[in-house]
Design an enzyme around this catalytic site. Structure first.
Site, short mmCIF file in Angstrom:
data_model
loop_
_atom_site.label_atom_id
_atom_site.label_comp_id
_atom_site.label_asym_id
_atom_site.label_seq_id
_atom_site.Cartn_x
_atom_site.Cartn_y
_atom_site.Cartn_z
N ASN A 50 -6.60 -1.60 7.25
CA ASN A 50 -5.78 -1.73 8.50
C ASN A 50 -4.61 -1.92 8.01
O ASN A 50 -4.12 -2.19 8.56
CB ASN A 50 -6.85 -3.35 8.62
CG ASN A 50 -5.88 -4.29 9.89
OD1 ASN A 50 -6.42 -3.64 10.92
ND2 ASN A 50 -4.89 -4.83 9.67
N SER A 80 -5.70 4.07 15.68
CA SER A 80 -5.51 3.76 17.06
C SER A 80 -5.27 4.25 18.08
O SER A 80 -5.52 5.57 18.58
CB SER A 80 -3.58 3.44 17.41
OG SER A 80 -3.07 3.46 17.94
N TYR A 92 4.16 7.13 13.93
CA TYR A 92 2.68 6.50 14.32
C TYR A 92 2.22 7.14 14.96
O TYR A 92 1.16 7.04 14.71
CB TYR A 92 3.15 5.37 14.72
CG TYR A 92 2.51 4.82 15.22
CD1 TYR A 92 2.00 3.24 14.17
CD2 TYR A 92 2.00 4.59 16.31
CE1 TYR A 92 1.35 2.05 14.44
CE2 TYR A 92 0.81 3.26 16.93
CZ TYR A 92 0.64 2.39 15.25
OH TYR A 92 -0.58 1.10 14.93
N VAL A 149 1.05 -1.74 -0.47
CA VAL A 149 0.10 -0.11 -0.15
C VAL A 149 0.83 1.03 0.14
O VAL A 149 0.30 2.44 -0.01
CB VAL A 149 -0.66 0.10 0.96
CG1 VAL A 149 -2.07 -0.73 0.75
CG2 VAL A 149 -0.23 0.44 2.52
N LYS A 176 -1.52 7.80 13.43
CA LYS A 176 -2.42 7.86 13.02
C LYS A 176 -4.07 8.80 13.38
O LYS A 176 -4.95 8.84 13.80
CB LYS A 176 -3.00 6.96 14.87
CG LYS A 176 -2.02 5.73 14.43
CD LYS A 176 -2.95 4.43 13.53
CE LYS A 176 -2.11 3.57 13.84
NZ LYS A 176 -2.85 2.86 12.34
N ALA A 236 1.16 10.84 14.49
CA ALA A 236 1.38 11.53 13.60
C ALA A 236 0.51 11.03 12.85
O ALA A 236 -1.38 11.58 11.84
CB ALA A 236 2.37 12.16 13.00
#
Length: 261
Positions: free
Chosen positions: A99, A152, A165, A73, A169, A167
């Protein structure tokens, strides 16, 4: 008196794409959707790992089915071609679950920070909008089109040494809200789930002792969840009956975000 209007809680026959479906929450969601009669595109980096999930689903004898596609992705061209291939193979698309994800520790003071920042934002934020844009023509034609973005609890707060991570989420939550407004006129719902401490590949490196200590200190239910518990919330968001739920940000965290002490 108004007549009661029953709403369907079945996804039988629905066509779904799940990214990052070779393991963890993605795999659990693929199993659950197939068990509910949906036809699932199991996508992930490793085609053989996707095939293993597909075979496991077939062995279970569910009423639905699954098929594997390799998909990175982080590559925009791959997203476009794979979504078209899936939609043509299935004949339609009704559900998209974004996901795919990973976690790379990052220290802002180190030169290596950029090595975490770029792939994290590419896979866990940019890819979400690209998957949605690629799927949009097919979702517009669906009877009950549904998009679920997996964020999250790091999108609701922050842990140290994890800012790329965090940032990404936070961005997923903003993207969810923005697209819920933009796509509402099309009848497409866009919702976001924020898992807390879950037993997945990302948390495998944490010892059982430290999992227990953390859960007893921070989580109201005093334990880590299993991926299936998140998958069931995802299912709830994609039901035809979930027709007035959009722009929601739903923690599945055992009470982590509401526990003050």
């Amino acid at each position: 008196m108004e007549t009661y209007q029953p709403l369907s809680r079945s996804i039988a026959g629905k066509k779904a794409i799940i990214t990052g479906a070779a393991s963890g929450m993605g795999r659990a969601t693929a199993h659950l959707f197939a068990s509910e009669g949906a036809h699932v595109a199991v996508t992930d980096l490793d085609h053989s790992a996707c095939e293993a999930v597909v075979q496991d689903i077939a062995d279970k004898g569910y009423s639905g089915s699954a098929k594997a596609w390799a998909l990175d992705v982080s590559k925009p061209d791959a997203i476009g071609s794979t979504v078209v291939d899936i939609a043509e193979d299935f004949g339609a698309l009704d559900i998209l679950v974004n996901n795919a994800g990973f976690a790379i520790p990052a220290d802002i003071a180190l030169d290596s920070y950029e090595e975490s920042w770029e792939p994290t934002l590419a896979v866990m934020l940019a890819a979400h909008q690209r998957m949605i844009r690629a799927a949009l023509p097919y979702l517009k034609a669906a009877e009950h089109p549904r998009i679920v973005n997996i964020a999250s609890t790091e999108g609701l707060g922050a842990s140290p040494g994890n800012s790329p991570y965090v940032a990404a989420k936070h961005g997923v939550i903003g993207l969810t809200k923005g697209l819920a407004v933009d796509l509402g006129r099309e009848g497409i719902t866009v919702n976001c789930i924020c898992p807390g401490p879950i037993r997945t590949g990302i948390t495998d490196a944490i010892s059982e002792e430290h999992k227990t200590i953390y859960a007893k200190r921070r989580v109201a239910l005093r334990r880590y969840a299993i991926p299936e518990e998140v998958a069931h919330m995802t299912l709830s968001c994609v039901l035809p009956a979930a027709s007035f739920l959009t722009g929601a940000v739903i923690p599945v965290d055992g009470g982590l975000t509401i526990k003050n002490a």
